[in-house]
Design a protein around this motif. Structure first.
Motif, PDB file in Angstrom:
ATOM      1  N   GLN A  58     -13.781  32.625 -35.539  1.00  0.00           N
ATOM      2  CA  GLN A  58     -13.288  33.917 -35.137  1.00  0.00           C
ATOM      3  C   GLN A  58     -12.639  33.586 -33.914  1.00  0.00           C
ATOM      4  N   PHE A  59     -11.277  34.292 -34.025  1.00  0.00           N
ATOM      5  CA  PHE A  59     -10.242  33.855 -32.672  1.00  0.00           C
ATOM      6  C   PHE A  59      -9.934  35.166 -31.970  1.00  0.00           C
ATOM      7  N   TYR A  74       1.183  36.896 -29.293  1.00  0.00           N
ATOM      8  CA  TYR A  74      -0.287  36.728 -28.736  1.00  0.00           C
ATOM      9  C   TYR A  74      -0.554  35.428 -28.643  1.00  0.00           C
ATOM     10  N   ARG A  75      -1.501  35.259 -27.687  1.00  0.00           N
ATOM     11  CA  ARG A  75      -1.978  33.703 -27.317  1.00  0.00           C
ATOM     12  C   ARG A  75      -3.213  33.601 -28.314  1.00  0.00           C
ATOM     13  N   TRP A  76      -3.206  32.272 -29.140  1.00  0.00           N
ATOM     14  CA  TRP A  76      -4.224  32.003 -29.919  1.00  0.00           C
ATOM     15  C   TRP A  76      -4.914  30.564 -29.577  1.00  0.00           C
ATOM     16  N   GLY A  82     -14.220  31.475 -30.883  1.00  0.00           N
ATOM     17  CA  GLY A  82     -15.039  32.406 -30.081  1.00  0.00           C
ATOM     18  C   GLY A  82     -14.384  32.741 -28.718  1.00  0.00           C
ATOM     19  N   GLU A  83     -13.653  31.659 -28.327  1.00  0.00           N
ATOM     20  CA  GLU A  83     -13.080  31.886 -26.770  1.00  0.00           C
ATOM     21  C   GLU A  83     -11.916  32.749 -26.689  1.00  0.00           C
ATOM     22  N   VAL A  84     -11.717  33.634 -25.774  1.00  0.00           N
ATOM     23  CA  VAL A  84     -10.648  34.557 -25.579  1.00  0.00           C
ATOM     24  C   VAL A  84      -9.484  33.486 -25.234  1.00  0.00           C
ATOM     25  N   ALA A  85      -8.249  33.726 -25.907  1.00  0.00           N
ATOM     26  CA  ALA A  85      -7.220  33.283 -25.735  1.00  0.00           C
ATOM     27  C   ALA A  85      -6.528  33.217 -24.309  1.00  0.00           C
ATOM     28  N   THR A  91      -2.174  28.606 -27.809  1.00  0.00           N
ATOM     29  CA  THR A  91      -0.633  28.498 -28.087  1.00  0.00           C
ATOM     30  C   THR A  91      -0.086  30.020 -28.061  1.00  0.00           C
ATOM     31  N   LEU A  92       1.274  30.061 -28.026  1.00  0.00           N
ATOM     32  CA  LEU A  92       1.738  31.345 -28.045  1.00  0.00           C
ATOM     33  C   LEU A  92       2.388  31.846 -29.488  1.00  0.00           C
ATOM     34  N   VAL A  93       1.895  32.844 -30.119  1.00  0.00           N
ATOM     35  CA  VAL A  93       2.696  33.124 -31.177  1.00  0.00           C
ATOM     36  C   VAL A  93       3.547  34.243 -31.257  1.00  0.00           C
TER      37      VAL A  93
END
Length: 151
Positions: A58-59, A74-76, A82-85, A91-93
């Motif tokens: 889960q991201f 968004y940042r991914w 499980g960690e907040v980006a 990375t930046l999407v």
């Protein structure tokens, strides 16, 4: 060739507003990127969108910019389930939507791989190579899903 930037372009036979909805609304995101369930989305800069990538984790992505219906980013933190980006683990999407006749030109760009330290056990799912192939399939999923939705 740089292994820091992935770009994918696709033309979708659906209006920009529908493609925007597919990319940002909870009931749609979980269909093209997820397990079919609605995806929690707090659609504002600093908000979180939770991507469920099944066996890969889960991201909680962090939304960077929202400019309806033309730009969304968004940042991914794909190497860190499980960690907040945040900057430093992600990375930046970026999604850019441009009207093209009755359809939409969608460009997806993901950057920032060069600055990441990806744990050895996550290379297969979080590396530049993994995402490069993954986005090829995902933009086609977005196209198919947006085109089959009722107008």
């Amino acid at each position: 060739m740089s292994k820091d930037r992935i770009e994918r372009d696709i033309t979708i036979a659906a209006p920009v507003e529908r493609v925007w909805a597919v990319l940002t609304e909870p009931e749609h995101v979980g269909k093209w990127f997820g397990q079919g369930e609605p995806t929690p989305v707090d659609l504002r800069p600093g908000g979180v969108m939770y991507l469920d990538h099944g066996e890969y984790g889960q991201f909680p992505t962090t939304i960077v910019k929202v400019d309806p219906p033309h730009f969304f980013s968004y940042r991914w933190a794909s190497a860190f389930p499980g960690e907040v980006a945040v900057e430093g683990n992600s990375t930046l999407v970026e999604f850019t939507l441009t009207p093209e006749g009755d359809g939409t030109h969608l460009r997806v760009v993901e950057t920032g791989f060069a600055a990441l330290t990806i744990p050895e056990g996550r290379q297969a799912t979080a590396s530049y190579e993994s995402h490069s192939g993954g986005w090829t399939g995902q933009v086609d999923n977005i196209r198919q899903y947006a085109e089959q939705l009722a107008a």
